[in-house]
Every structure is written in structure tokens, then in C-alpha cells.
Write a protein that holds these residues in place. Structure first.
Motif, PDB file in Angstrom:
ATOM      1  N   PRO A 178      -5.262   0.328 -16.757  1.00 50.30           N
ATOM      2  CA  PRO A 178      -5.179   0.417 -18.214  1.00 50.30           C
ATOM      3  C   PRO A 178      -5.945  -0.716 -18.885  1.00 50.30           C
ATOM      4  O   PRO A 178      -6.056  -1.825 -18.339  1.00 50.30           O
ATOM      5  CB  PRO A 178      -3.672   0.306 -18.481  1.00 50.30           C
ATOM      6  N   VAL A 179      -6.453  -0.460 -20.068  1.00 52.14           N
ATOM      7  CA  VAL A 179      -7.236  -1.439 -20.819  1.00 52.14           C
ATOM      8  C   VAL A 179      -6.523  -2.771 -20.942  1.00 52.14           C
ATOM      9  O   VAL A 179      -7.131  -3.839 -20.781  1.00 52.14           O
ATOM     10  CB  VAL A 179      -7.569  -0.880 -22.226  1.00 52.14           C
ATOM     11  N   ASP A 180      -5.222  -2.746 -21.233  1.00 44.62           N
ATOM     12  CA  ASP A 180      -4.484  -3.986 -21.487  1.00 44.62           C
ATOM     13  C   ASP A 180      -3.808  -4.552 -20.251  1.00 44.62           C
ATOM     14  O   ASP A 180      -2.965  -5.452 -20.354  1.00 44.62           O
ATOM     15  CB  ASP A 180      -3.442  -3.753 -22.587  1.00 44.62           C
ATOM     16  N   ASP A 181      -4.186  -4.072 -19.068  1.00 44.88           N
ATOM     17  CA  ASP A 181      -3.644  -4.634 -17.836  1.00 44.88           C
ATOM     18  C   ASP A 181      -4.138  -6.066 -17.653  1.00 44.88           C
ATOM     19  O   ASP A 181      -5.286  -6.390 -17.981  1.00 44.88           O
ATOM     20  CB  ASP A 181      -4.069  -3.785 -16.632  1.00 44.88           C
ATOM     21  N   ALA A 182      -3.257  -6.921 -17.124  1.00 46.53           N
ATOM     22  CA  ALA A 182      -3.609  -8.337 -16.944  1.00 46.53           C
ATOM     23  C   ALA A 182      -4.813  -8.525 -16.020  1.00 46.53           C
ATOM     24  O   ALA A 182      -5.479  -9.572 -16.058  1.00 46.53           O
ATOM     25  CB  ALA A 182      -2.408  -9.101 -16.386  1.00 46.53           C
ATOM     26  N   PHE A 183      -5.119  -7.531 -15.202  1.00 47.71           N
ATOM     27  CA  PHE A 183      -6.267  -7.605 -14.298  1.00 47.71           C
ATOM     28  C   PHE A 183      -7.549  -7.938 -15.053  1.00 47.71           C
ATOM     29  O   PHE A 183      -8.387  -8.712 -14.590  1.00 47.71           O
ATOM     30  CB  PHE A 183      -6.407  -6.261 -13.581  1.00 47.71           C
ATOM     31  N   TRP A 184      -7.707  -7.379 -16.262  1.00 45.59           N
ATOM     32  CA  TRP A 184      -8.952  -7.558 -17.018  1.00 45.59           C
ATOM     33  C   TRP A 184      -9.040  -8.913 -17.711  1.00 45.59           C
ATOM     34  O   TRP A 184     -10.089  -9.249 -18.267  1.00 45.59           O
ATOM     35  CB  TRP A 184      -9.107  -6.432 -18.039  1.00 45.59           C
ATOM     36  N   SER A 185      -7.971  -9.692 -17.676  1.00 44.41           N
ATOM     37  CA  SER A 185      -8.048 -11.036 -18.261  1.00 44.41           C
ATOM     38  C   SER A 185      -8.893 -11.959 -17.399  1.00 44.41           C
ATOM     39  O   SER A 185      -9.398 -12.985 -17.873  1.00 44.41           O
ATOM     40  CB  SER A 185      -6.648 -11.626 -18.449  1.00 44.41           C
ATOM     41  N   THR A 186      -9.063 -11.599 -16.121  1.00 44.31           N
ATOM     42  CA  THR A 186      -9.919 -12.391 -15.236  1.00 44.31           C
ATOM     43  C   THR A 186     -11.094 -11.583 -14.693  1.00 44.31           C
ATOM     44  O   THR A 186     -12.210 -12.100 -14.568  1.00 44.31           O
ATOM     45  CB  THR A 186      -9.126 -12.948 -14.040  1.00 44.31           C
ATOM     46  N   TRP A 187     -10.890 -10.308 -14.393  1.00 49.22           N
ATOM     47  CA  TRP A 187     -11.907  -9.523 -13.704  1.00 49.22           C
ATOM     48  C   TRP A 187     -12.781  -8.700 -14.641  1.00 49.22           C
ATOM     49  O   TRP A 187     -13.483  -7.789 -14.184  1.00 49.22           O
ATOM     50  CB  TRP A 187     -11.266  -8.610 -12.661  1.00 49.22           C
ATOM     51  N   PHE A 188     -12.772  -8.991 -15.947  1.00 50.74           N
ATOM     52  CA  PHE A 188     -13.682  -8.279 -16.851  1.00 50.74           C
ATOM     53  C   PHE A 188     -15.058  -8.923 -16.716  1.00 50.74           C
ATOM     54  O   PHE A 188     -15.241 -10.099 -16.995  1.00 50.74           O
ATOM     55  CB  PHE A 188     -13.181  -8.382 -18.292  1.00 50.74           C
ATOM     56  N   TYR A 216     -11.970   5.292  -5.241  1.00 45.38           N
ATOM     57  CA  TYR A 216     -11.365   4.905  -6.522  1.00 45.38           C
ATOM     58  C   TYR A 216      -9.865   4.722  -6.333  1.00 45.38           C
ATOM     59  O   TYR A 216      -9.227   5.478  -5.585  1.00 45.38           O
ATOM     60  CB  TYR A 216     -11.640   5.966  -7.588  1.00 45.38           C
ATOM     61  N   SER A 217      -9.320   3.714  -7.017  1.00 42.55           N
ATOM     62  CA  SER A 217      -7.897   3.416  -6.837  1.00 42.55           C
ATOM     63  C   SER A 217      -7.335   2.710  -8.060  1.00 42.55           C
ATOM     64  O   SER A 217      -8.064   2.022  -8.787  1.00 42.55           O
ATOM     65  CB  SER A 217      -7.698   2.528  -5.604  1.00 42.55           C
ATOM     66  N   GLU A 218      -6.023   2.885  -8.256  1.00 43.21           N
ATOM     67  CA  GLU A 218      -5.340   2.154  -9.316  1.00 43.21           C
ATOM     68  C   GLU A 218      -4.942   0.754  -8.858  1.00 43.21           C
ATOM     69  O   GLU A 218      -4.536  -0.070  -9.680  1.00 43.21           O
ATOM     70  CB  GLU A 218      -4.081   2.905  -9.748  1.00 43.21           C
ATOM     71  N   GLU A 219      -5.064   0.500  -7.578  1.00 43.71           N
ATOM     72  CA  GLU A 219      -4.685  -0.801  -7.019  1.00 43.71           C
ATOM     73  C   GLU A 219      -5.937  -1.604  -6.670  1.00 43.71           C
ATOM     74  O   GLU A 219      -6.774  -1.143  -5.893  1.00 43.71           O
ATOM     75  CB  GLU A 219      -3.810  -0.622  -5.774  1.00 43.71           C
ATOM     76  N   ALA A 220      -6.046  -2.785  -7.231  1.00 45.78           N
ATOM     77  CA  ALA A 220      -7.170  -3.665  -6.891  1.00 45.78           C
ATOM     78  C   ALA A 220      -6.899  -4.336  -5.556  1.00 45.78           C
ATOM     79  O   ALA A 220      -5.739  -4.648  -5.236  1.00 45.78           O
ATOM     80  CB  ALA A 220      -7.355  -4.718  -7.977  1.00 45.78           C
ATOM     81  N   PRO A 221      -7.920  -4.564  -4.748  1.00 45.73           N
ATOM     82  CA  PRO A 221      -7.702  -5.243  -3.468  1.00 45.73           C
ATOM     83  C   PRO A 221      -7.211  -6.669  -3.684  1.00 45.73           C
ATOM     84  O   PRO A 221      -7.600  -7.333  -4.647  1.00 45.73           O
ATOM     85  CB  PRO A 221      -9.091  -5.234  -2.825  1.00 45.73           C
ATOM     86  N   ASP A 222      -6.326  -7.129  -2.833  1.00 46.68           N
ATOM     87  CA  ASP A 222      -5.813  -8.495  -2.922  1.00 46.68           C
ATOM     88  C   ASP A 222      -6.775  -9.427  -2.184  1.00 46.68           C
ATOM     89  O   ASP A 222      -6.747  -9.537  -0.961  1.00 46.68           O
ATOM     90  CB  ASP A 222      -4.412  -8.575  -2.312  1.00 46.68           C
ATOM     91  N   LEU A 223      -7.627 -10.089  -2.942  1.00 47.69           N
ATOM     92  CA  LEU A 223      -8.621 -10.993  -2.356  1.00 47.69           C
ATOM     93  C   LEU A 223      -8.116 -12.429  -2.281  1.00 47.69           C
ATOM     94  O   LEU A 223      -8.799 -13.304  -1.753  1.00 47.69           O
ATOM     95  CB  LEU A 223      -9.913 -10.946  -3.180  1.00 47.69           C
ATOM     96  N   GLY A 224      -6.929 -12.665  -2.829  1.00 45.63           N
ATOM     97  CA  GLY A 224      -6.384 -14.017  -2.828  1.00 45.63           C
ATOM     98  C   GLY A 224      -6.981 -14.870  -3.936  1.00 45.63           C
ATOM     99  O   GLY A 224      -7.798 -14.412  -4.741  1.00 45.63           O
ATOM    100  N   THR A 225      -6.584 -16.117  -3.947  1.00 47.48           N
ATOM    101  CA  THR A 225      -7.083 -17.060  -4.945  1.00 47.48           C
ATOM    102  C   THR A 225      -7.540 -18.342  -4.251  1.00 47.48           C
ATOM    103  O   THR A 225      -7.267 -18.558  -3.075  1.00 47.48           O
ATOM    104  CB  THR A 225      -5.999 -17.407  -5.978  1.00 47.48           C
TER     105      THR A 225
END
Length: 413
Positions: A178-188, A216-225
Motif C-alpha cells: 500500500p502507498v502508506d506502508d512504512a516500507f516506502w519511508s525507506t525504500w522509495f 511479485y509479492s506483497e512481502e518484501a525480502p528481509d535483507l536485514g539492516t
């Protein structure tokens, strides 16, 4: 497929744009123009979200030269010209200043040794050009995405078309959220120097069609930090693996925060006496209501206090309140509305400052128009003054807070 009203309006706008010829979207130009100049010896001097409101070029420590860079990039963005035109423009601008060719630059802080910068090197100039252009475009795209998310509420991470691709970015490609998912706060994107990854906005039908396919997936791969320590500032940042240090923020998401931060900085330079009337005028208008409804967290200037600097060791005299704090307090206390925050300045000026268990906090008690107010302000870890809470009470509660304040002060002494 039948178009929704929002999709139809957007389609008409696109057709009109085609008829007029290519024009840079105004939000892209506005994002770039709103940036303040910040001369810097190293790219590490301007970090993370600060890029959203500060324009810098590594090694350019002279404001006039930095202004030439900004003007030339502004011209390229607004007119849609490419790198070669920008390069010719910069040669004409920098030559009179003696900056076209090797130039020895000294660190204003004295921490690092002198270094040589040379903008005749294509790689150096290209990095400056494309990092600014792509970030501005990304911020503009995010603005448009927010306007159309009701009809197209999903984003797809699209891999770069560049010849060399980062393995981590390839791993993330195909992620739909989704557009407002926290994922896009870093991965945009862009997510690094030279990154050419993109996002595609999807409606529900697009999303379902893509998810029915492999890759295609709704789950992003966990690459760690990983932990990155800024060698210039000492700031420690946790960054998703695959994102270059300094690129871990969404430039568009920081747009409102950028504008408010710039405004607060301007007020701080004016001094408390001059800033207070300006802030009061804003809180009498519709601006606070609009900001309080924003999804993005912003700190709104609500008062100015030189005393806060003295008592709490703050670095600026502007007192701010986060828009989500306003919303929370209005929802929690029936007697508190958005207009109540317009009285913060009066409470600070007329109230009694009481110590708290936390030495970075002051509880301010005031009686205004027969109403007993409690305002708590605190110094943040980076030295800013923020409203912690505001509520109406009675004389008994005031007396209780006073007694506790005396005890906390005695304990510290």
C-alpha cells in the motif's frame, strides 16, 4: 474496465499535458526551490532527512558558488534539459569564480585536512546533477501519488534499467505494498548513488493481476539492516541493507516537515520577541487545523521563549508541538480543542515554571480567564523545545504539581 471519477480526471490532465508539450510538474520544481543553501566540506555534513530542506554540494564551502549550482540545477529541472546543457552552464558560472578546475578547499571545522575538488571531472559533476534531479523527481512523484492514492492505493517497486544493478534492489523488485506502508519511508527510490529504480502506482485490478504472476509479492525480502556511523557528525543510523548511507529517507515524505522546519528555523533567527506575534497570527488562522490532519508527523511552531533556552539548555527559542500530539490531546480532553494551543504563548509568559522528575521537562501552571492550565514542555535529545502535554485542571491539581516540583528540585540539590 470502467474508469473511476478520479482516474478520468487524471487521464484528462495527462492528455492536456501532451497537447501542451512536456512540462516539469510544479511540485518537482517547488521541492527543489524550497531548499535552503547549506555550504558543506563533505557530503556527510548534510545527512538523511536534512537533504529534504538543505541544498548542498560536497566540497563547495562558498555560498555564491553553491547558489550557482542551485540555479543551474533549477534551470535544468524546470526546462527539462539534460546533463550536457547543465555542464556547459556550470562551466560558464564557475570559471569567473576560479572553480572550474582543481580547487583547494579547507574544512571550516578544522577537523579534516584540506582537499582538492575538481568539477571538470564528468563523474563528479554527474553525481551532483543526477542525485539532485532524481531526488526532486521522486519528491514530486510522491506528491502526485498522495493525490491519487484513493483510486490507485498500491505501489510496485520496479527494478532499474541501468546496465549495472544492485543485487539487493533486484531482490526488492516486484514488491507490492500500500502507498502508506512504512516500507516506502525507506525504500522509495532512488535508494543510492546512481540508483535508477522506480515505482509504479497500481489500482486494485493491477495489483491482483501482478500478484497472480511469478516474481511479485506483497512481502518484501528481509535483507536485514546495518549500522552506519557518520564520520563527520558521529550520528549513528540504522540503514536497510542495499540502501546507500544518506539515501535511507523518502524525499517526498519529508516535504511538509521540510517546509515547517524551514519556517521554524527562520523564526529562530528572528528572536523570540519578533517570532511570537507571527506564531500567534498563524494559530488564529486555518493552518493548524490543516496540519493536524496530515499523515506525516510535523512539529508546528506554537510559541517562542528565551527562558526555555536558559532553563532547559535548548539551542533555539522556538517551542513546537507535533501535529499528532495536538490530535491526541484534543481527542483525550473534552475541554481542549485545537484553539487551546493558541494559548501556549500566554501560558509560557504568565505561568509559573515548575520542575519535573525529568530535568529536561518543565511544567508550567497558569490561570487564564479563570481556567487552570497545565502545560508541559521538554527539551528533545537534539536540543529543541517541544510541547509534551496541555490540559485544563483545577487549583487542587496545580497545588499538587507545585509540591512535587519542590521535592524534585530539593532532590537534585
Amino acid at each position: 474496465m470502467q474508469l473511476t471519477r478520479g482516474q478520468a480526471v487524471e487521464l484528462l490532465a495527462r492528455l492536456a499535458a501532451v497537447k501542451r508539450g512536456f512540462q516539469t510538474p510544479p511540485e518537482v520544481v517547488d521541492y527543489f526551490r524550497d531548499k535552503n543553501l547549506k555550504p558543506a566540506f563533505s557530503w556527510l555534513d548534510v545527512w538523511g532527512q536534512e537533504h529534504a530542506h538543505a541544498f548542498t554540494v560536497a566540497g563547495v564551502t562558498e555560498t555564491r558558488v553553491l547558489n550557482d549550482f542551485k540555479s543551474a540545477i533549477d534551470k535544468a529541472i524546470s526546462s527539462g534539459t539534460g546533463f550536457e546543457a547543465f555542464k556547459a552552464d556550470m562551466q560558464a558560472r564557475l570559471t569567473p569564480h576560479g572553480w572550474w578546475g582543481p580547487k583547494t578547499v579547507s574544512d571550516p571545522t578544522g577537523k579534516w585536512a584540506d582537499k582538492t575538488v575538481d568539477f571538470t571531472r564528468p563523474g563528479r559533476l554527474q553525481t551532483t546533477f543526477w542525485s539532485n534531479v532524481r531526488s526532486a523527481r521522486a519528491a514530486g512523484q510522491w506528491n502526485r501519488i498522495q493525490r491519487t492514492k484513493a483510486s490507485r492505493p498500491y505501489l510496485l517497486y520496479v527494478r532499474s534499467t541501468a546496465e549495472r544493478k544492485r543485487p539487493e534492489h533486484l531482490a526488492v523488485a516486484g514488491t507490492i505494498k500500500p502507498v502508506d506502508d512504512a516500507f516506502w519511508s525507506t525504500w522509495f527510490p532512488p535508494n543510492g548513488w546512481g540508483c535508477q529504480c522506480k515505482v509504479q502506482q497500481l489500482d486494485q485490478e493491477d495489483r491482483d493481476r501482478y500478484l497472480a504472476q511469478d516474481g511479485y509479492s506483497e512481502e518484501a525480502p528481509d535483507l536485514g539492516t546495518r549500522t552506519y556511523v557518520n564520520r563527520r557528525t558521529g550520528e549513528v543510523t540504522t540503514i536497510p541493507r542495499g540502501i546507500d548511507p544518506g539515501w535511507q529517507t523518502n524525499p517526498g515524505l519529508a516535504r511538509a516537515r521540510t517546509l515547517v522546519t524551514q519556517f521554524a528555523d527562520t523564526l529562530a533567527t528572528a528572536g523570540a520577541d519578533r517570532a511570537a506575534p507571527t506564531i500567534a497570527k498563524l494559530w488564529r488562522g486555518n493552518w493548524p487545523k490543516a496540519m493536524a490532519k496530515m499523515d506525516e508527523r510535523v512539529h508546528l511552531p506554537v510559541a517562542a521563549s528565551a527562558r526555555a533556552v536558559d532553563e532547559l539548555g535548548a539551542k533555539v527559542d522556538i517551542v513546537t508541538v507535533a501535529n499528532d500530539v495536538v490530535t491526541k490531546k484534543v481527542g483525550k480532553h473534552a475541554a481542549v480543542d485545537i484553539g487551546s494551543f493558541a494559548q501556549v504563548q500566554q501560558i509560557i509568559d504568565a505561568g509559573d515554571w515548575i520542575e519535573d522528575r525529568d530535568p529536561a521537562v518543565r511544567n508550567i501552571l497558569a490561570v487564564i480567564g479563570g481556567v487552570h492550565w497545565v502545560l508541559a514542555i521538554r527539551r528533545s535529545t537534539n536540543g529543541y523545545i517541544q510541547v509534551r502535554t496541555l490540559f485544563r485542571t483545577d487549583a487542587r491539581r496545580h497545588a499538587e504539581i507545585r509540591r512535587r516540583g519542590v521535592r524534585y528540585k530539593a532532590e537534585r540539590e
